[in-house]
Motif scaffolding. Structure first.
Motif, short mmCIF file in Angstrom:
data_model
loop_
_atom_site.label_atom_id
_atom_site.label_comp_id
_atom_site.label_asym_id
_atom_site.label_seq_id
_atom_site.Cartn_x
_atom_site.Cartn_y
_atom_site.Cartn_z
N VAL A 131 -3.78 13.82 -6.03
CA VAL A 131 -3.88 15.22 -5.56
C VAL A 131 -4.24 16.15 -6.71
O VAL A 131 -5.02 17.10 -6.54
N ARG A 132 -3.69 15.90 -7.88
CA ARG A 132 -4.04 16.74 -9.03
C ARG A 132 -5.55 16.66 -9.31
O ARG A 132 -6.21 17.67 -9.50
N GLN A 135 -5.59 12.63 0.78
CA GLN A 135 -5.18 11.91 1.99
C GLN A 135 -6.35 11.12 2.58
O GLN A 135 -6.20 9.97 2.97
N GLU A 136 -7.51 11.75 2.61
CA GLU A 136 -8.66 11.04 3.17
C GLU A 136 -9.04 9.85 2.27
O GLU A 136 -9.42 8.78 2.76
N ARG A 163 -7.33 2.27 2.34
CA ARG A 163 -6.27 1.44 2.93
C ARG A 163 -6.79 0.12 3.52
O ARG A 163 -6.23 -0.93 3.24
N PHE A 218 -7.04 8.04 0.40
CA PHE A 218 -6.09 6.95 0.65
C PHE A 218 -6.39 6.27 1.98
O PHE A 218 -6.29 5.05 2.11
N ALA A 219 -6.73 7.09 2.98
CA ALA A 219 -7.03 6.51 4.29
C ALA A 219 -8.26 5.60 4.23
O ALA A 219 -8.33 4.59 4.91
N ARG A 220 -9.22 5.99 3.38
CA ARG A 220 -10.43 5.18 3.27
C ARG A 220 -10.17 3.87 2.53
O ARG A 220 -10.78 2.85 2.84
N TRP A 261 -0.04 9.04 -5.56
CA TRP A 261 -0.38 10.24 -4.80
C TRP A 261 -0.51 11.49 -5.67
O TRP A 261 -1.48 12.23 -5.57
N ARG A 262 0.45 11.73 -6.53
CA ARG A 262 0.43 13.00 -7.27
C ARG A 262 -0.78 13.11 -8.19
O ARG A 262 -1.44 14.15 -8.25
N ILE A 264 -8.83 4.63 7.70
CA ILE A 264 -10.08 5.02 8.36
C ILE A 264 -11.19 4.30 7.63
O ILE A 264 -11.05 3.92 6.47
N PHE A 323 0.83 -1.20 0.00
CA PHE A 323 0.00 0.00 0.00
C PHE A 323 0.86 1.26 0.00
O PHE A 323 0.57 2.23 -0.70
N GLU A 324 1.94 1.24 0.79
CA GLU A 324 2.83 2.40 0.84
C GLU A 324 3.37 2.73 -0.55
O GLU A 324 3.44 3.89 -0.95
N ALA A 340 -3.02 6.68 7.93
CA ALA A 340 -3.56 5.48 8.58
C ALA A 340 -4.95 5.20 8.04
O ALA A 340 -5.62 6.10 7.52
N TYR A 353 0.62 4.11 -2.67
CA TYR A 353 0.34 5.48 -2.22
C TYR A 353 1.33 6.45 -2.82
O TYR A 353 0.96 7.50 -3.37
N ARG A 354 2.62 6.11 -2.73
CA ARG A 354 3.64 7.04 -3.22
C ARG A 354 3.54 7.23 -4.73
O ARG A 354 3.75 8.32 -5.25
N GLU A 399 -5.06 18.19 -1.48
CA GLU A 399 -4.21 17.30 -0.68
C GLU A 399 -5.02 16.63 0.42
O GLU A 399 -4.86 15.43 0.69
#
Lengths: 170, 357
Positions: free
Chosen positions: A31-32, A49-50, A56, A52-54, A27-28, B34, A19-20, B32, A23-24, A45
């Motif tokens: 965000v775009r 982030q939210e 994960r 990706f958090a959802r 990510w760009r 959610i 996942f990391e 993390a 994500y990396r 951003e």
């Protein structure tokens, strides 16, 4: 499913490390897209982030992580925009910024007009004509038919033009 | 350059400028986990995965084995059977007694190990699509990125494709394509390939016959008041309405006058809340599923890895509320599993490829 600029992660190890890496690499773009949808880099951003958090906790079960990320971004950006609209309504009661037009250089009024469109129309224009998503991806992300995407596109362009014409004409 | 193209160019330019501020690299660590609102409990996922796995077994083979006891051994211990590709419909599996026969020298029926084997003919499908060959091979595309030249969004690889039969194709930048054609042929689910038997220009009948999904009914399900519906003056406060408890969905009728809104739960309470923010013509009706429920189901479908959906959408109209997912070919077994999982008709699978009867 669709042409994508996101990286292929088939060759990546399982678990958090996988996942990391995803994500990396993703990510760009994420965000775009979110920046285009929200009209603001910082908000973009936050939305990314939210998103990706959802995804994960589900990442290991996703066959189409790109598609899931796209839909999540569109939905999170929609929620973010609602909160922003409520805030803007309160601010507009006390502040009415002047509209300035600088046709030779930048056109900030174009982004303003874009931000005033109904969310589905704005998202369609941003994702179709700027982010180069195909109709199916947009339809899935918005939860509608491809024909509805075309309709959002037509109406969005017409509304955008009307809005700009109105501002230019005073 | 047309007005639209010019407007799009200006919009792209401004969005490019806006996105110049996007950092090149993400924060050091990924966020993390959610849970999104309405995430299904894990037990539900297990049940869905089990159902999906069972469906894979049911649909994966083209050979139907009949007459087997419920207590019989699992399929991997059954005698080997051949596939349609090398077996005619009248063939039976080597070593298996044909139906109706008996063991020589006895008058007893064949023992219970005897099975009947019925082999399906390869199914023909028909559809309408765009054929695009960008130099890597022709694909029959069902969603197309409208660039020049166009790009294939979702589609199937065409086997033994020849442009000889097509006289209206276009060529640009190394890509050859034809915008819309009718195609009939065989679909290989495993390889995601299509072997065309017939291709020709699309007719009006094709468009009607091969339409995908149900056209939503956006009529007004309330009786028109005496004197007619009042003119619509107020902008629809969509975000605020969708935040009302129990909201399922809304639409405007063809005349653009009457908003119909569906809610789950107490309609009087919902209508009171609605009237506080919208005073023009509305029709408030009951729904069985909220927008949040439908969105959650849509999310669950998207996370299923054993099937490729071309698109998934949620629909609310005068007839109901449902999630519609487009697949390449019909999936009756999966439809049955979804009916059991979510309730009959809540998830509707529609197929891009139509079986030729």
């Amino acid at each position: 499913v669709v042409s994508s600029t996101l990286a292929d992660v088939d060759d990546i190890d399982d678990g958090d490390d996988r996942f990391e890496r995803y994500y990396r690499r993703a990510w760009r773009d994420a965000v775009r897209w979110a920046t285009g949808l929200t009209g603001d880099v910082s908000a973009g951003e936050d939305v990314a982030q939210e998103a990706f958090a959802r995804i994960r906790p589900r990442f290991g079960t996703l066959d189409n992580a790109d598609g899931y990320l796209r839909t999540t971004i569109v939905n999170v950006a929609r929620d973010s925009r609602r909160a922003e609209q409520r805030r803007n309504v309160r601010e507009l009661r006390v502040v009415r910024p002047e509209q300035t037009i600088d046709p030779g250089e930048r056109e900030p009024q174009l982004l303003t007009a874009l931000s005033r469109l109904p969310y589905d129309q704005r998202a369609t224009l941003v994702l179709r004509y700027w982010a180069d998503w195909d109709e199916a991806s947009i339809a899935t992300a918005l939860g509608c038919r491809p024909s509805t995407v075309r309709s959002h596109s037509r109406r969005g362009l017409a509304a955008l033009r009307r809005s700009l014409d109105t501002e230019v004409g005073g | 350059m047309s007005n639209d193209e010019e407007l799009i160019r200006r919009m792209r330019l401004e969005l490019d400028r806006l996105a110049e501020g996007v950092p090149a690299a993400p924060p050091q660590k990924a966020p993390a986990a959610i849970s999104s609102p309405g995430s299904p409990p894990s037990r539900r996922w297990v049940a869905l995965a089990a159902a999906a796995a069972a469906v894979v077994v049911l649909v994966a083979g083209l050979v139907v084995v009949a007459g087997r006891d419920d207590d019989a051994a699992p399929s991997d211990t059954l005698p080997a059977v051949t596939t349609p590709s090398d077996t005619s419909p009248s063939d039976t599996t080597p070593g298996v007694t044909p139906p109706g026969s008996s063991i020589p020298g006895t008058t007893e029926p064949a023992p219970s190990t005897t099975i009947d084997v019925v082999v399906d003919e390869p199914q023909e499908y028909e559809t309408i699509g765009t054929v695009i060959d960008d130099g890597t091979g022709a694909r029959l595309c069902f969603d197309v990125l409208e660039s020049l030249p166009p790009q294939c969004g979702t589609g199937v690889t065409l086997i033994d494709w020849s442009w000889d039969a097509i006289d209206v194709e276009r060529v640009e930048g190394g890509t050859t394509w034809v915008d819309s054609i009718y195609a009939r042929g065989h679909f290989d689910r495993q390889a995601n390939t299509f072997t065309a038997i017939e291709v020709r220009p699309v007719t009006d009948d094709d468009v009607e016959r091969l339409a995908i999904g149900t056209e939503p009914d956006f009529s007004v399900p309330c009786a028109e008041p005496e004197g007619g519906w009042p003119a619509r003056n107020q902008e629809w406060p969509g975000d605020e309405v969708s935040a009302i408890d129990g909201y399922a969905g809304a639409w405007v009728d063809e005349s653009q006058q009457v908003m119909t809104v569906k809610f789950v739960g107490d309609l009087a309470v919902a209508e009171t809340a609605l009237r506080e923010i919208y005073s023009d013509a509305v029709c408030v009706v009951a729904a069985e599923h909220t927008a949040a429920e439908l969105a959650d189901i849509q999310g669950q479908l998207m996370a299923i890895s054993s099937i490729q959906f071309l698109s998934i959408g949620t629909y609310v109209d005068a007839t109901g509320e449902w999630v519609e997912a487009r697949t390449f070919a019909p999936e009756p077994e999966r439809q049955a599993a979804f009916d059991e999982q979510f309730g009959p008709g809540v998830v509707r699978l529609v197929s891009q490829l139509h079986p030729v009867s």
